[in-house]
Design a protein around this motif. Structure first.
Motif, mmCIF file in Angstrom:
data_model
loop_
_atom_site.group_PDB
_atom_site.id
_atom_site.type_symbol
_atom_site.label_atom_id
_atom_site.label_comp_id
_atom_site.label_asym_id
_atom_site.label_seq_id
_atom_site.Cartn_x
_atom_site.Cartn_y
_atom_site.Cartn_z
ATOM 1 N N ASP A 1 -3.217 -2.812 5.726
ATOM 2 C CA ASP A 1 -2.244 -3.501 6.585
ATOM 3 C C ASP A 1 -2.153 -2.881 7.965
ATOM 4 O O ASP A 1 -1.498 -3.430 8.854
ATOM 5 C CB ASP A 1 -0.862 -3.478 5.933
ATOM 6 N N GLU A 2 -2.811 -1.747 8.172
ATOM 7 C CA GLU A 2 -2.744 -1.061 9.462
ATOM 8 C C GLU A 2 -3.534 -1.850 10.501
ATOM 9 O O GLU A 2 -4.638 -2.320 10.246
ATOM 10 C CB GLU A 2 -3.336 0.348 9.308
ATOM 11 N N HIS A 3 -2.949 -1.980 11.666
ATOM 12 C CA HIS A 3 -3.633 -2.704 12.749
ATOM 13 C C HIS A 3 -4.678 -1.809 13.394
ATOM 14 O O HIS A 3 -4.396 -0.676 13.765
ATOM 15 C CB HIS A 3 -2.622 -3.156 13.808
ATOM 16 N N LYS A 4 -5.883 -2.331 13.524
ATOM 17 C CA LYS A 4 -6.974 -1.566 14.150
ATOM 18 C C LYS A 4 -7.134 -2.032 15.592
ATOM 19 O O LYS A 4 -7.368 -3.203 15.867
ATOM 20 C CB LYS A 4 -8.278 -1.767 13.383
ATOM 21 N N ASP B 1 -5.328 2.267 4.853
ATOM 22 C CA ASP B 1 -4.301 1.233 4.714
ATOM 23 C C ASP B 1 -4.842 -0.109 5.216
ATOM 24 O O ASP B 1 -5.206 -0.256 6.379
ATOM 25 C CB ASP B 1 -3.066 1.628 5.525
ATOM 26 N N TYR C 1 0.832 -1.208 0.000
ATOM 27 C CA TYR C 1 0.000 0.000 0.000
ATOM 28 C C TYR C 1 0.864 1.254 0.000
ATOM 29 O O TYR C 1 0.610 2.182 -0.764
ATOM 30 C CB TYR C 1 -0.927 -0.023 1.215
ATOM 31 N N LYS C 2 1.880 1.288 0.846
ATOM 32 C CA LYS C 2 2.747 2.469 0.925
ATOM 33 C C LYS C 2 3.523 2.679 -0.369
ATOM 34 O O LYS C 2 3.698 3.806 -0.819
ATOM 35 C CB LYS C 2 3.705 2.350 2.111
#
Length: 74
Positions: A70-73, A68, A5-6
């Motif tokens: 892949d970002e942890h929620k 994103d 993503y980045k």
């Protein structure tokens, strides 16, 4: 090889800030090279070239405006 993503976000900025203006210069040069056709033919050339740059770069822009994944929620 899939881009993260980045990486897609960074590449989309590079394409929009550097690649797209360069592509516009090339498109205008192509139209001027064929001795300035009628306005309708010129419009069709610009529309065709406008869609042409999207085809190879579509995968870079898909999902860039989304959060994103892949970002942890928490």
């Amino acid at each position: 090889m899939a881009l993260s993503y980045k990486a897609r976000k960074r590449w989309s900025l590079v394409v929009l800030l550097i690649g797209l203006p360069a592509y516009v210069v090339v498109a205008v040069s192509v139209v001027n090279w064929i001795d300035r056709p009628s306005i309708w033919i010129e419009l069709m050339i610009y529309v065709g070239l406008g869609f042409l740059w999207i085809i190879p770069l579509k995968r870079v822009f898909v999902g860039v405006g989304q959060p994103d994944p892949d970002e942890h929620k928490d």
